[in-house]
Design an enzyme around this catalytic site. Structure first.
Site, short mmCIF file in Angstrom:
data_model
loop_
_atom_site.label_atom_id
_atom_site.label_comp_id
_atom_site.label_asym_id
_atom_site.label_seq_id
_atom_site.Cartn_x
_atom_site.Cartn_y
_atom_site.Cartn_z
N CYS A 1 49.11 6.31 -41.55
CA CYS A 1 48.80 5.16 -42.39
C CYS A 1 48.38 3.96 -41.54
O CYS A 1 49.09 3.59 -40.60
CB CYS A 1 50.01 4.79 -43.25
SG CYS A 1 49.69 3.41 -44.37
N MET B 1 49.96 9.33 -51.58
CA MET B 1 49.10 8.17 -51.81
C MET B 1 49.92 7.04 -52.42
O MET B 1 50.49 7.20 -53.50
CB MET B 1 47.92 8.54 -52.72
CG MET B 1 46.94 9.51 -52.08
SD MET B 1 45.62 10.06 -53.19
CE MET B 1 46.49 11.32 -54.16
N GLN C 1 57.53 12.07 -47.91
CA GLN C 1 56.96 11.52 -46.68
C GLN C 1 57.73 10.26 -46.29
O GLN C 1 57.88 9.34 -47.09
CB GLN C 1 55.48 11.17 -46.83
CG GLN C 1 54.89 10.72 -45.49
CD GLN C 1 53.44 10.31 -45.57
OE1 GLN C 1 53.12 9.31 -46.18
NE2 GLN C 1 52.57 11.08 -44.92
N ASN D 1 42.54 17.24 -43.74
CA ASN D 1 42.52 16.23 -44.79
C ASN D 1 41.37 15.26 -44.50
O ASN D 1 41.01 15.04 -43.35
CB ASN D 1 43.87 15.50 -44.82
CG ASN D 1 43.90 14.27 -45.70
OD1 ASN D 1 44.28 13.20 -45.25
ND2 ASN D 1 43.51 14.41 -46.95
N GLY D 2 40.81 14.72 -45.57
CA GLY D 2 39.78 13.69 -45.42
C GLY D 2 38.43 14.13 -45.95
O GLY D 2 37.81 15.04 -45.40
N GLY D 3 38.01 13.51 -47.05
CA GLY D 3 36.66 13.74 -47.56
C GLY D 3 36.45 15.05 -48.29
O GLY D 3 35.32 15.37 -48.65
N GLY E 1 43.21 14.32 -51.46
CA GLY E 1 43.80 13.09 -51.96
C GLY E 1 43.12 12.56 -53.20
O GLY E 1 43.43 12.95 -54.31
N ARG E 2 42.14 11.68 -53.00
CA ARG E 2 41.57 10.95 -54.14
C ARG E 2 40.93 11.85 -55.18
O ARG E 2 41.03 11.58 -56.39
CB ARG E 2 40.57 9.91 -53.63
CG ARG E 2 41.24 8.68 -53.02
CD ARG E 2 40.26 7.82 -52.28
NE ARG E 2 39.83 8.43 -51.04
CZ ARG E 2 38.84 7.97 -50.27
NH1 ARG E 2 38.15 6.92 -50.68
NH2 ARG E 2 38.54 8.56 -49.13
#
Length: 337
Positions: free
Chosen positions: A101, A19, A71, A213-215, A235-236
């Protein structure tokens, strides 16, 4: 020395997403104190910055961060090969190519999510990276597609072509990237998640190691995904509520006994902070990543306020961290359960 591939495969059961502006070396050190096992990623580093700009300081990391992956962003095979060699020389366990990205800056450089439209070029890039990697694993993080692409057709073709070039491990963000009309921030939330599509990829490509990945914002959700997928990238949630995700991850996802409390992690950061300050660093460089440590717990607001208001002041030191910590009651049974 980098870790063996099988160790990395195990670590990739849970990874913390790369991130920008967040997962710097201070953040990764902090996260490593909470989980010994999760795979950590750097912020994206562009190959041009390393090869043409000489910005190799961007590759600095602490040995305590292992297992840790770097990355890279780029689309020139020769340049990515040179950048990969620099990463390998510094001891990273994995080199990951960003094909996800959606920022304008990334599009203008013809890398990131826009590369979903050029799988043959991605295959050429990863092949060159593998040749330069001296056995260190090359992986890819991608989206399910971009803009008006038919993800059901694009994603399997992408995995097939890039997998044939020697990539055995992918992380798939289960959203399209809309390069026309959405900001990078909007691209993290507005395109709908398509978990079933990513799940189908695991049945189509059983020999590939696929992370989703995601949510995904809780360990419960991660465990559900691991019934189907090989790995989960968070992630977040891992950044904003790190204790909820990382303090219990080793127990729940890796079957390891014992867990620290958030208080113990804060105390263990003090020697690191002292070294950072002694080297001329600022307290805020590190503590900005720690604001969410007590998220959802009594005293969390005071913890955040003391650190956010005081850490940027001249002369701020570890006494400020201790002051912030004094506002949070210690409840080890609740934290470690």
């Amino acid at each position: 020395m980098s870790l063996p591939a099988h160790t990395l495969t195990q670590a990739a059961r849970l990874s913390v997403a790369p991130m920008m502006d967040w997962t710097d070396r201070h953040c990764r050190y902090f996260h490593r104190l909470m989980s010994r096992r999760a795979l950590l990623y750097t912020e994206m580093v562009t190959a041009p910055a390393l090869v043409r700009g000489g910005a190799t300081h961007l590759l600095d990391f602490d040995a305590a961060e292992h297992p840790v992956a770097v990355q890279l962003g780029g689309s020139d095979p020769a340049e990515l090969a040179l950048a990969t060699r620099l990463c390998v020389e510094r001891g990273y366990d994995e080199v990951n190519l960003n094909v996800g990205c959606p920022s304008d800056r990334v599009q203008s450089g013809t890398f990131g999510a826009v590369l979903m439209t050029q799988p043959a070029l991605v295959a050429e890039c990863v092949s060159a990276m593998k040749d330069a990697a001296q056995g260190v694993e090359i992986t890819v993080k991608c989206r399910i597609g971009v803009d008006d692409q038919e993800a059901e057709e694009v994603l399997p073709d992408f995995l097939s072509q890039v997998g044939a070039a020697g990539v055995g491990r992918f992380t798939i963000h289960a959203r399209k990237a809309w390069l026309k009309g959405l900001s990078p921030k909007e691209n993290r939330d507005i395109p709908p998640l398509d978990y079933p599509l990513v799940h189908r990829m695991k049945s189509f490509f059983p020999s590939l190691h696929l992370s989703i990945n995601g949510g995904i914002a809780t360990l419960d959700a991660a465990e559900d995904q691991l019934e189907i997928m090989d790995g989960v990238m968070i992630g977040r949630a891992a950044y904003h509520q790190p204790a909820d995700i990382l303090l219990k991850a080793d127990q729940r996802l890796f079957g390891e006994p014992g867990a620290k409390t958030a208080h113990q992690v804060a105390e263990e950061m003090i020697p690191y902070l002292e070294r950072h300050l002694a080297a001329g660093g600022k307290l805020h460089n590190v503590t900005r990543h720690m604001l969410g440590l007590f998220a959802g717990r009594p005293g969390a607001r005071a913890w955040r306020r003391v650190l956010s208001e005081g850490a940027t002041r001249p002369g701020a030191g570890v006494a400020l961290l201790r002051e912030a910590l004094s506002h949070v009651p210690e409840t080890p049974r609740q934290e470690a359960s």
